[in-house]
Scaffold this active site. Structure first.
Site, PDB file in Angstrom:
ATOM      1  N   CYS A   1      87.947 -42.484  26.925  1.00  0.00           N
ATOM      2  CA  CYS A   1      88.285 -43.745  26.246  1.00  0.00           C
ATOM      3  C   CYS A   1      87.260 -44.850  26.468  1.00  0.00           C
ATOM      4  O   CYS A   1      87.340 -45.903  25.827  1.00  0.00           O
ATOM      5  CB  CYS A   1      89.661 -44.228  26.703  1.00  0.00           C
ATOM      6  SG  CYS A   1      89.709 -44.737  28.440  1.00  0.00           S
TER       7      CYS A   1
ATOM      8  N   LYS B   1      88.500  -5.027  57.450  1.00  0.00           N
ATOM      9  CA  LYS B   1      88.284  -6.287  56.736  1.00  0.00           C
ATOM     10  C   LYS B   1      87.555  -6.036  55.417  1.00  0.00           C
ATOM     11  O   LYS B   1      86.534  -5.341  55.385  1.00  0.00           O
ATOM     12  CB  LYS B   1      87.460  -7.260  57.599  1.00  0.00           C
ATOM     13  CG  LYS B   1      88.104  -7.602  58.939  1.00  0.00           C
ATOM     14  CD  LYS B   1      89.409  -8.369  58.771  1.00  0.00           C
ATOM     15  CE  LYS B   1      89.206  -9.789  58.312  1.00  0.00           C
ATOM     16  NZ  LYS B   1      88.642 -10.683  59.316  1.00  0.00           N
TER      17      LYS B   1
ATOM     18  N   LYS C   1      96.912  -6.809  55.643  1.00  0.00           N
ATOM     19  CA  LYS C   1      96.619  -7.893  56.586  1.00  0.00           C
ATOM     20  C   LYS C   1      96.733  -9.216  55.829  1.00  0.00           C
ATOM     21  O   LYS C   1      95.827  -9.600  55.091  1.00  0.00           O
ATOM     22  CB  LYS C   1      95.220  -7.723  57.180  1.00  0.00           C
ATOM     23  CG  LYS C   1      94.901  -8.712  58.285  1.00  0.00           C
ATOM     24  CD  LYS C   1      93.546  -8.409  58.904  1.00  0.00           C
ATOM     25  CE  LYS C   1      93.258  -9.357  60.051  1.00  0.00           C
ATOM     26  NZ  LYS C   1      93.177 -10.767  59.616  1.00  0.00           N
TER      27      LYS C   1
ATOM     28  N   GLU D   1      99.152  -1.254  57.128  1.00  0.00           N
ATOM     29  CA  GLU D   1      99.829  -2.420  56.556  1.00  0.00           C
ATOM     30  C   GLU D   1      98.794  -3.385  55.985  1.00  0.00           C
ATOM     31  O   GLU D   1      97.655  -3.433  56.460  1.00  0.00           O
ATOM     32  CB  GLU D   1     100.636  -3.153  57.634  1.00  0.00           C
ATOM     33  CG  GLU D   1     101.655  -2.295  58.363  1.00  0.00           C
ATOM     34  CD  GLU D   1     102.156  -2.984  59.622  1.00  0.00           C
ATOM     35  OE1 GLU D   1     102.775  -4.056  59.512  1.00  0.00           O
ATOM     36  OE2 GLU D   1     101.911  -2.449  60.721  1.00  0.00           O
TER      37      GLU D   1
ATOM     38  N   LYS E   1      97.483   1.113  62.530  1.00  0.00           N
ATOM     39  CA  LYS E   1      98.100   1.206  63.856  1.00  0.00           C
ATOM     40  C   LYS E   1      98.534   2.640  64.134  1.00  0.00           C
ATOM     41  O   LYS E   1      99.025   3.327  63.234  1.00  0.00           O
ATOM     42  CB  LYS E   1      99.341   0.303  63.939  1.00  0.00           C
ATOM     43  CG  LYS E   1      99.080  -1.161  63.677  1.00  0.00           C
ATOM     44  CD  LYS E   1     100.384  -1.950  63.634  1.00  0.00           C
ATOM     45  CE  LYS E   1     100.136  -3.409  63.274  1.00  0.00           C
ATOM     46  NZ  LYS E   1     101.395  -4.157  63.098  1.00  0.00           N
TER      47      LYS E   1
ATOM     48  N   TYR F   1     124.830 -20.810  44.668  1.00  0.00           N
ATOM     49  CA  TYR F   1     124.302 -20.951  46.034  1.00  0.00           C
ATOM     50  C   TYR F   1     124.393 -22.414  46.485  1.00  0.00           C
ATOM     51  O   TYR F   1     124.813 -22.707  47.611  1.00  0.00           O
ATOM     52  CB  TYR F   1     122.861 -20.467  46.080  1.00  0.00           C
ATOM     53  CG  TYR F   1     122.208 -20.571  47.439  1.00  0.00           C
ATOM     54  CD1 TYR F   1     122.304 -19.531  48.363  1.00  0.00           C
ATOM     55  CD2 TYR F   1     121.492 -21.707  47.803  1.00  0.00           C
ATOM     56  CE1 TYR F   1     121.709 -19.621  49.613  1.00  0.00           C
ATOM     57  CE2 TYR F   1     120.897 -21.810  49.049  1.00  0.00           C
ATOM     58  CZ  TYR F   1     121.006 -20.761  49.945  1.00  0.00           C
ATOM     59  OH  TYR F   1     120.415 -20.867  51.183  1.00  0.00           O
TER      60      TYR F   1
ATOM     61  N   ALA G   1     122.941 -22.270  41.138  1.00  0.00           N
ATOM     62  CA  ALA G   1     124.052 -23.228  41.127  1.00  0.00           C
ATOM     63  C   ALA G   1     125.172 -22.777  42.060  1.00  0.00           C
ATOM     64  O   ALA G   1     125.751 -23.585  42.797  1.00  0.00           O
ATOM     65  CB  ALA G   1     124.588 -23.385  39.711  1.00  0.00           C
TER      66      ALA G   1
END
Length: 679
Positions: free
Chosen positions: A421, A324, A118, A116, A300, A39, A37
């Site tokens: 139904c 992977k 992926k 990291e 990396k 914000y 609110a």
């Protein structure tokens, strides 16, 4: 007039800085410091100033996140440096081969690696000049991508202005759709009879390539950055001038975080290859715990100087590799195919499977989506099938093992009448979905009531599917408003509902009358109106009656409310039966307005900081938080000298002890009730 404009310019810039700061805290650090609110009030003030003085609007203003009119296509953009793909490693041996090649090319040098996650999404490039976002593009063929700047502006974790005025910076990242948002999107598309996205990656890619940015904005995308393609960092980053650029990839990640980007926190540095391999293999199972899809890890070389010496092939850098994950699939048997009727009447075929362990959970059912897919894959009852989780989330039948057929398998066809139904079913032209034509269908009613009472809607504790089924079967409830007319004597005879449970349920139903307008709008089950759209509509109209009288032309001009949502809202409130239900809800005393204290910016707890610990008897954690915020207070996750109150339930944790040490006021549940006026 000049003085007014100058004052407005100063205030607008002050508001932009404050909003950018809170965006950084919320979307990057996940440490919100103000309520939604509060914000919203900052945003509304900025919007009013920019509307009053159009010359104040800047390309990086937070008000410019949702683009204007749809475009006819995407312009081509050439990247400052190629966005190369990565070579893959599929097992431990190939990881070790990569390390061997690196060390052979760097004889005698110490090598450190950064690992990291992926992210399974869409690679994008963001280009900034003097700290301002000027262009965003897809990867494309690596040299040339498509200009999707307006769409990327709608992603809240993409900073429109950096926290420091870096002269020139091209940042690389992965746009993705969180698992929860993906599930909600596909549920809505299934109810609407639209083609489903196969996985979160396809959903993210499709969302970013929408010609209408408002559609992109509604898809709740996110983005992690993982590096740079080009950088003139300047004295904004290195004020002493002793160096002009970072020297390690890990340093780049930290600098990007400081500039306002969202960097995935799950990255690690390794000196020893054995530890790196163990870390990579360990993520194969852990990945299922994440709220977003990942399809591997990226390794990396950490030193940027070593990266430069290693160079790249035509396709991929020699200093990085993508490990992977192997796809996790399982073979099981289709025991039966049954049909579930949803709250909008869509008949969805579902395969009942022999239970099988897959991607961290036991799978016994898989949605088959619609009759066309069953025909296309030729799925029969009794077939042995290959199953996997789409994006590691939704169980799906990938293929039929036709060589395993015995001749006893049975073909399946969509029933010509609703299994709940008995009413006729129809399939609209251009849709894959088959729908029940009976508005009063018990299954539709039951699913609608489950949605109405769910945690994110009216949050009625104790009103689960089993109780709802009994209420519908007994004829006690014909629509959501009937819940508020239930009496103690109606509930006590129901199975598993003794006197105490009946009283608790009635109290929960009564308490739900005070839920927010946004929750009520979401609870009504209007097609295509999810939680975020409901909040936007509540903030815009401030009352249910205001929304009910809205025209389609008016609705499409609201940020993030596109033509499809607008048409659905108008259709819903044009239905006489729906209007009668809303009239009953109003007469029952259900709140249909936004909180006055939120609208006017005050409240008895205005500015007070609360920390919750332990288990409260009569409030869920979310209920307590919403109550505090509705009265102007805010929630903190940790106790400090700035904390005003610690609300302690049963079995409080270390926060209780810290509050005692710091002398912070501790409230038990009764004191909390008195303070908030909920005696």
């Amino acid at each position: 007039m000049t003085q007014d404009l100058e004052r407005a310019r100063e205030r607008a810039e002050e508001l932009r800085r404050e909003i950018e700061h809170h965006n950084y805290l919320y979307y990057v650090l996940d440490r919100p410091a103000i309520t939604d609110a509060q914000y919203d009030r900052l945003m509304r003030e900025l919007e009013r100033l920019e509307k009053q003085f159009p010359a104040l609007v800047t390309p990086y203003s937070p008000t410019q996140r949702v683009g204007g009119r749809p475009r006819e296509g995407f312009a081509a953009v050439r990247h400052l440096s190629p966005m190369l793909s990565l070579a893959n490693a599929f097992d431990e041996r190939e990881l070790r081969d990569f390390d061997r090649r690196v060390r052979q090319a760097l004889p005698g040098e110490q090598v450190r690696y950064v690992v990291e996650l992926k992210i399974d999404g869409l690679a994008v490039s963001l280009y900034y000049e003097n700290g301002i976002l000027v262009r965003g593009a897809t990867r494309g063929d690596g040299d040339t991508g498509e200009d999707i700047t307006e769409n990327l502006k709608t992603v809240r974790s993409v900073p429109l202005r950096l926290r420091r005025p870096v002269p020139a910076l091209e940042v690389r990242g992965e746009a993705f759709m969180p698992k929860e948002a993906f599930s909600r999107l596909n549920e809505g598309r299934e109810e609407a009879g639209e083609t489903l996205f196969a996985n979160p990656r396809n959903a993210a890619a499709g969302s970013l390539r929408q010609l209408d940015p408002k559609i992109t904005a509604s898809r709740q995308l996110d983005l992690f950055v993982y590096g740079t393609g080009y950088g003139e960092w300047g004295r904004a980053v290195f004020p002493d001038g002793e160096r002009t650029a970072p020297q390690e990839h890990a340093e780049v990640l930290e600098l990007l975080k400081e500039l306002g980007f969202k960097v995935n926190p799950e990255y690690r540095l390794f000196d020893r290859l054995d530890e790196l391999v163990e870390y990579c293999l360990g993520w194969q199972a852990r990945r299922f715990e994440l709220p977003y899809a990942v399809d591997g890890l990226v390794i990396k070389v950490n030193s940027l100087a070593q990266q430069e010496r290693l160079g790249a092939t035509m396709k991929s850098p020699r200093w990085a590799v993508a490990y992977k994950f192997p796809p996790e699939q399982a073979v099981t048997k289709v025991k039966d195919i049954f049909v579930r009727v949803g709250r909008t009447g869509v008949l969805t075929p579902t395969a009942e499977l022999e239970p099988v362990r897959l991607a961290g959970t036991t799978v016994s059912r898989a949605t088959l989506h619609n009759e066309d897919i069953i025909r296309e894959k030729d799925i029969r009852i009794g077939d042995k099938v290959l199953v996997q989780k789409a994006g590691d989330i939704i169980p799906e039948v990938v293929a039929v093992l036709k060589e395993e057929r015995t001749g006893a398998e049975k073909a399946w066809a969509m029933p010509g009448r609703c299994p709940s139904c008995g009413a006729g079913v129809v399939r609209a032209e251009g849709e894959a979905a088959v729908r029940c034509t009976n508005m009063a269908c018990p299954a539709r009613l039951q699913e609608g009531l489950i949605h109405f009472a769910s945690r994110d809607a009216m949050d009625i504790a104790g009103l689960g599917p089993a109780v709802i089924a009994q209420l519908v079967s007994a004829g006690l409830v014909g629509d959501p408003a009937d819940l508020y007319a239930l009496r103690y004597e109606d509930l006590v005879p129901l199975e598993r509902l003794g006197p105490k449970s009946a009283r608790n349920l009635l109290e929960a139903i009564e308490a739900s009358k005070g839920r927010s307008l946004a929750r009520l709008i979401f609870a009504l089950g209007i097609r295509h109106v999810g939680e975020r759209a409901a909040k936007i509509l509540a903030n815009h109209y401030q009352s249910l009656s205001g929304l009910m009288s809205a025209t389609q032309e008016e609705l499409v001009n609201i940020p993030e409310i596109g033509p499809k949502i607008a048409a659905s809202i108008v259709e819903f409130f044009s239905n006489e039966q729906n209007r009668k239900v809303i009239d009953k809800l109003v007469k029952a005393g259900v709140n249909t307005l936004t909180e006055k204290v939120i609208r006017e910016g005050g409240g008895p707890l205005n500015g007070k900081v609360f920390v919750l610990t332990g288990v409260l008897k009569d409030f869920s954690r979310q209920q307590a938080q919403e109550l505090i915020e509705s009265l102007g207070g805010r929630i903190s996750s940790s106790v400090s000298r700035n904390t005003d109150f610690v609300v302690a339930g049963e079995n409080p944790g270390s926060k209780y002890e810290k509050a005692l040490t710091l002398g912070v006021k501790i409230l038990d549940e009764n004191e909390f009730r008195e303070l908030t006026g909920r005696k």
